[in-house]
Write a protein that holds these residues in place. Structure first.
Motif, PDB file in Angstrom:
ATOM      1  N   LEU A   1       6.020   6.042   2.218  1.00  0.00           N
ATOM      2  CA  LEU A   1       5.475   5.552   3.441  1.00  0.00           C
ATOM      3  C   LEU A   1       4.664   6.404   4.466  1.00  0.00           C
ATOM      4  N   GLU A   2       5.081   7.760   4.574  1.00  0.00           N
ATOM      5  CA  GLU A   2       4.438   8.796   5.030  1.00  0.00           C
ATOM      6  C   GLU A   2       3.002   9.024   4.470  1.00  0.00           C
ATOM      7  N   ALA A   3       3.127   9.097   3.204  1.00  0.00           N
ATOM      8  CA  ALA A   3       1.618   9.408   2.489  1.00  0.00           C
ATOM      9  C   ALA A   3       0.912   8.160   2.808  1.00  0.00           C
ATOM     10  N   ALA A   4       1.205   7.097   2.661  1.00  0.00           N
ATOM     11  CA  ALA A   4       0.296   5.956   2.886  1.00  0.00           C
ATOM     12  C   ALA A   4      -0.275   5.790   4.256  1.00  0.00           C
ATOM     13  N   ASP A   5       0.663   6.250   5.320  1.00  0.00           N
ATOM     14  CA  ASP A   5       0.193   6.386   6.695  1.00  0.00           C
ATOM     15  C   ASP A   5      -0.903   7.367   6.997  1.00  0.00           C
ATOM     16  N   ALA A   6      -0.695   8.564   5.956  1.00  0.00           N
ATOM     17  CA  ALA A   6      -1.761   9.760   6.148  1.00  0.00           C
ATOM     18  C   ALA A   6      -2.998   9.353   5.397  1.00  0.00           C
ATOM     19  N   LEU A   7      -2.850   8.213   4.613  1.00  0.00           N
ATOM     20  CA  LEU A   7      -4.155   7.805   3.797  1.00  0.00           C
ATOM     21  C   LEU A   7      -4.985   6.904   4.674  1.00  0.00           C
ATOM     22  N   GLY A   8      -4.402   6.323   5.862  1.00  0.00           N
ATOM     23  CA  GLY A   8      -4.991   5.650   6.601  1.00  0.00           C
ATOM     24  C   GLY A   8      -4.523   3.961   6.328  1.00  0.00           C
ATOM     25  N   LEU A   9      -3.780   3.695   5.328  1.00  0.00           N
ATOM     26  CA  LEU A   9      -3.619   2.313   4.786  1.00  0.00           C
ATOM     27  C   LEU A   9      -2.873   1.481   6.019  1.00  0.00           C
ATOM     28  N   SER A  10      -3.371   0.150   6.116  1.00  0.00           N
ATOM     29  CA  SER A  10      -2.842  -0.902   6.780  1.00  0.00           C
ATOM     30  C   SER A  10      -1.688  -1.307   6.544  1.00  0.00           C
ATOM     31  N   ARG A  11      -0.675  -1.878   7.441  1.00  0.00           N
ATOM     32  CA  ARG A  11       0.751  -2.308   6.856  1.00  0.00           C
ATOM     33  C   ARG A  11       0.641  -3.074   5.875  1.00  0.00           C
ATOM     34  N   TRP A  12      -0.360  -4.026   5.772  1.00  0.00           N
ATOM     35  CA  TRP A  12      -0.432  -5.082   4.552  1.00  0.00           C
ATOM     36  C   TRP A  12      -0.920  -4.282   3.459  1.00  0.00           C
ATOM     37  N   ASN A  13      -1.740  -3.364   3.160  1.00  0.00           N
ATOM     38  CA  ASN A  13      -2.079  -2.639   2.228  1.00  0.00           C
ATOM     39  C   ASN A  13      -0.837  -1.820   1.881  1.00  0.00           C
ATOM     40  N   ARG A  14      -0.399  -1.142   2.551  1.00  0.00           N
ATOM     41  CA  ARG A  14       0.912  -0.340   2.384  1.00  0.00           C
ATOM     42  C   ARG A  14       2.005  -1.087   1.565  1.00  0.00           C
ATOM     43  N   PHE A  15       2.078  -2.295   2.063  1.00  0.00           N
ATOM     44  CA  PHE A  15       3.076  -3.071   1.601  1.00  0.00           C
ATOM     45  C   PHE A  15       2.985  -3.645   0.021  1.00  0.00           C
ATOM     46  N   ARG A  16       1.556  -3.906  -0.058  1.00  0.00           N
ATOM     47  CA  ARG A  16       0.984  -4.288  -1.351  1.00  0.00           C
ATOM     48  C   ARG A  16       0.761  -3.522  -2.369  1.00  0.00           C
ATOM     49  N   HIS A  17       0.432  -2.430  -2.150  1.00  0.00           N
ATOM     50  CA  HIS A  17       0.094  -1.123  -3.051  1.00  0.00           C
ATOM     51  C   HIS A  17       1.145  -0.304  -3.154  1.00  0.00           C
ATOM     52  N   ILE A  18       1.999   0.030  -2.241  1.00  0.00           N
ATOM     53  CA  ILE A  18       3.028   0.886  -2.234  1.00  0.00           C
ATOM     54  C   ILE A  18       4.214   0.922  -2.112  1.00  0.00           C
TER      55      ILE A  18
END
Length: 265
Positions: A164-181
Motif C-alpha cells: 500500500l505504501e508503494a502504491a501511495d508512493a506511485l501516486g495511485l488513486s484509492r480505486w486504482n490501488r484497490f483494483r491493481h494492488i
C-alpha cells in the motif's frame, strides 16, 4: 517456503469409500422402479435449489464486499454501521432470518411501496404478490452477507502494508490501488473460505422449504407424505445434496492446491 500439509499426502481413501457407496446407490436406483420415479420427480427441485444458491450467493457476495469496504473505511460512521449489521446478522440463525424476512420484512416493504404508490398515484400491490422464492433468496443473501463480509475484510487486510505504501508512493488513486494492488493479492486468501461459504449455502438452501418453495427438500417432503416411502425418498434427497456438495468441495481442494503452488512460485 511453504510445505504441503500432512493430509495433502494421504491417499483419498474416503473418496474411494464414497465412490463405492455412490456406485451401490446408482445400481440400486437403476434396478428399483421406486427409486427411478423418485429421481425423476426430485430432479424438478434441483433447478430451484441451484437458482436459489447462485442468486443468493451473488447477492450476498456483493453485499459482503460493500460491508467489508465500509468496515475498512476511514469514516467512523461507516465502520460502526458495518459492524452493527455484521454482529446483529451473525447472531441470528438463518431460519429465523428466513421467517423474519418472509413474514415481517417483506410485508413492510410492500406497505412502504403502497404508501409511495398512493402518494404518486400508482397502483398498490398485495403482500402475496411478493413471491416466497424471492423472500427466501433475500433472507439467505442477508444471512450470508455478514459472514462473507468478514471473509473479504480478512483477505483485504492480509495484503502487506508495504504494498500500500508503494502504491501511495506511485501516486495511485484509492480505486486504482484497490483494483491493481490490493484485490489481486487478496483474492488468493479470499477464494478458499468464500468457496466454503458457497458449499454451505447449497446445504442451507434446503431451509427455503419451510416457506413452501419447491426445492429438492420440499419436493421430498411432499412425496414422502404422499407415498410413505420415507427411507427411499430421503436417500435420494441426501444423495442429490451429497453429489452437489462433494463435487464442489473437490473443486475447492484443487483450487487451494493451485493457489498454494502459485504462492511458491
Amino acid at each position: 517456503m511453504l510445505y504441503p500439509a500432512p493430509q495433502d499426502k494421504d491417499f483419498p481413501w474416503w473418496l474411494v469409500a464414497l465412490g463405492v457407496l455412490a456406485l451401490i446407490a446408482v445400481w440400486r436406483m437403476a434396478s428399483d422402479p421406486i427409486y427411478q420415479q423418485l429421481v425423476v420427480t426430485l430432479q424438478r427441485g434441483v433447478g430451484i435449489t441451484v437458482f436459489v444458491t447462485l442468486v443468493g450467493f451473488t447477492m450476498a457476495s456483493l453485499m459482503g464486499m460493500g460491508l467489508a469496504l465500509m468496515s475498512l473505511s476511514r469514516s467512523l460512521v461507516l465502520r460502526q454501521i458495518a459492524r452493527f449489521y455484521i454482529e446483529i446478522v451473525r447472531g441470528v440463525p438463518i431460519i429465523v432470518l428466513l421467517l423474519y424476512v418472509a413474514f415481517v420484512f417483506a410485508p413492510a416493504i410492500v406497505a412502504g411501496y403502497n404508501w409511495v404508490a398512493e402518494v404518486l398515484g400508482g397502483e398498490a400491490i398485495r403482500t402475496r404478490d411478493f413471491p416466497l422464492l424471492w423472500r427466501a433468496i433475500i433472507a439467505l443473501a442477508v444471512g450470508y452477507s455478514a459472514f462473507i463480509a468478514e471473509v473479504f475484510r480478512a483477505g483485504l487486510q492480509s495484503v502487506d502494508v508495504g504494498q500500500l505504501e508503494a502504491a501511495d508512493a506511485l501516486g495511485l488513486s484509492r480505486w486504482n490501488r484497490f483494483r491493481h494492488i490490493v484485490f489481486p493479492q487478496a483474492i488468493r486468501t479470499i477464494l478458499p473460505p468464500l468457496g466454503n461459504d458457497f458449499v454451505a449455502m447449497v446445504k442451507d438452501s434446503s431451509l427455503v422449504s419451510v416457506l413452501g418453495v419447491l426445492d429438492v427438500t420440499q419436493l421430498g417432503k411432499v412425496i414422502a407424505a404422499s407415498n410413505f416411502r420415507y427411507f427411499e425418498t430421503y436417500n435420494v434427497v441426501a444423495l442429490i445434496y451429497l453429489t452437489m456438495t462433494v463435487g464442489l468441495s473437490l473443486l475447492l481442494r484443487r483450487l487451494e492446491v493451485y493457489l498454494r503452488q502459485g504462492e511458491r512460485r
